[in-house]
Design an enzyme around this catalytic site. Structure first.
Site, PDB file in Angstrom:
ATOM      1  CB  SER A 149       1.440 -71.178  54.566  1.00 56.94           C
ATOM      2  OG  SER A 149       0.674 -70.301  53.777  1.00 56.94           O
ATOM      3  CE1 TYR A 164       4.745 -72.049  50.421  1.00 56.27           C
ATOM      4  CE2 TYR A 164       2.614 -70.950  50.535  1.00 56.27           C
ATOM      5  CZ  TYR A 164       3.858 -71.206  51.078  1.00 56.27           C
ATOM      6  OH  TYR A 164       4.201 -70.638  52.280  1.00 56.27           O
ATOM      7  CE  LYS A 195       5.260 -73.563  53.681  1.00 55.85           C
ATOM      8  NZ  LYS A 195       6.547 -73.604  54.403  1.00 55.85           N
ATOM      9  CG  LEU A 222       0.849 -55.898  48.115  1.00 58.81           C
ATOM     10  CD1 LEU A 222       0.608 -55.488  46.669  1.00 58.81           C
ATOM     11  CD2 LEU A 222      -0.432 -55.799  48.938  1.00 58.81           C
ATOM     12  NE  ARG A 256      -1.187 -63.518  42.546  1.00 64.29           N
ATOM     13  CZ  ARG A 256      -0.324 -63.211  43.512  1.00 64.29           C
ATOM     14  NH1 ARG A 256       0.964 -63.149  43.255  1.00 64.29           N
ATOM     15  NH2 ARG A 256      -0.757 -62.972  44.741  1.00 64.29           N
TER      16      ARG A 256
END
Length: 337
Positions: free
Chosen positions: A124, A148, A152, A199, A291
């Site tokens: 990612s 997260y 990765k 999204l 966020r």
């Protein structure tokens, strides 16, 4: 070539499964259906009119993987399985490390036991963190800003060390930017089990009436309209990148990190407007707090993918919104309808 897909029934896994089957590759899809549906595999089989092996199980279980490797004997693995929500990872970091990092170690250990030398890893762009410069190229410093992204990053480093210890092994670390859209058929697409974290599926569910309104997290970023800017890549282009990557891994040695994106950024408000045009539906939204862990702008330098994989993205924003709406309008409740 025989290819094992971990997480083969997921959003990216299923579209890659479709692409590999269309290319005549022998595939086994492994999934525990914790965040996917068996229906997607039935639909892929119908779309391709071809059979492929499946196995229901958790890749964190050594006995499950041993059974798969003994029966299928893959030449390569495309590793999708894992948790993937930035917000959730802030709330449940240990769950993410256990699922993503420990699971990946188990997979590599099993590959080693069974002599499988080639892996394509679903990484990612979150490994980059805040941009020191844009676009992100593969040499950009790695400084993920959330658990997260750190999972990765850690998995990438583990794979690098594994490859360094095995001179005939090969790995391609595909650093995705933001996968979106759906297959042209409208029969498979993104179908999050709970409220979407990404999204476009959120916008789609607002458009189809499943959700009331979109929350836009922050409108005071340093972007052209104040909302976050991202590099959105069509899922069909991303699937094609996996096909190219697994062929590259099969023919080369060593470890390569490769960006998979378009090289251009789209803001949240631009995506909303484009989806309204594609769907003919108004997308009500509200502005919410930023966020934790989100970055202002993120888009890729993609010349390495073109050079090594002979791959470039072909779909644009219109294609993204058109195919996403085609999928959601045909399947308002996703696969469980």
């Amino acid at each position: 070539m025989r290819v094992l897909l971990t997480g083969g029934a997921g959003y990216i896994g299923s579209h890659t499964l479709l692409k590999l089957l269309q290319d005549g590759i022998d595939v086994l899809a492994l999934d525990n259906f914790s965040n996917s549906s068996p229906e997607v595999l039935r639909r892929v089989q119908k779309l391709t009119n071809s059979s492929f092996a499946t196995h229901v199980g958790d890749y964190r279980a050594p006995d499950v993987l041993d059974e798969v490797f003994e029966k299928f004997r893959p030449d390569a693995v495309i590793h999708f399985a894992g948790l993937k929500a930035v917000g959730e990872s802030n709330e449940k970091p240990l769950t993410y490390y256990a699922q993503n990092v420990s699971g990946s170690i188990n997979l590599l250990d099993c590959m080693q036991r069974h002599g499988c030398q080639n892996i394509v890893f679903s990484s990612s762009a979150t490994v980059y963190g805040e941009a020191q410069y844009l676009p992100y190229d593969e040499d950009h410093p790695l400084n993920p800003t959330n658990p997260y992204g750190r999972t990765k990053y850690f998995i990438e480093e583990i794979i690098r060390d594994w490859i360094a210890s095995r001179p005939h092994a090969s790995a391609v670390l595909l650093r995705y930017f933001n996968p979106v859209g759906a297959d042209e058929s409208g029969n498979i697409g993104e179908d999050p089990r709970a409220i979407p974290n990404n999204l476009l599926p959120y916008i789609s569910q607002v458009a189809v009436g499943r959700l009331k309104e979109l929350s836009i997290f922050g409108n005071n970023y340093e972007t052209r309209d104040g909302t976050g800017e991202r590099d959105y890549i069509h899922i069909d282009d991303l699937a094609a990148a996996h096909l190219a990557a697994v062929k590259y891994a099969h023919e080369n040695h060593g470890c390569e990190a490769i960006n998979v994106g378009t090289g251009t950024g789209i803001t949240v408000l631009e995506m909303v407007k484009a989806f309204e045009e594609a769907s003919g539906r108004e997308i009500p939204f509200k502005i919410a707090e930023r966020r934790q862990g989100d970055v202002a702008r993120s888009f890729a330098e993609v010349s390495k993918a073109q050079r090594l994989l002979d791959w470039t993205a072909k779909r644009d924003l219109t294609d993204i919104c058109r195919t996403a709406w085609n999928w959601q309008s045909k399947n308002p409740s996703g696969f469980e309808h």
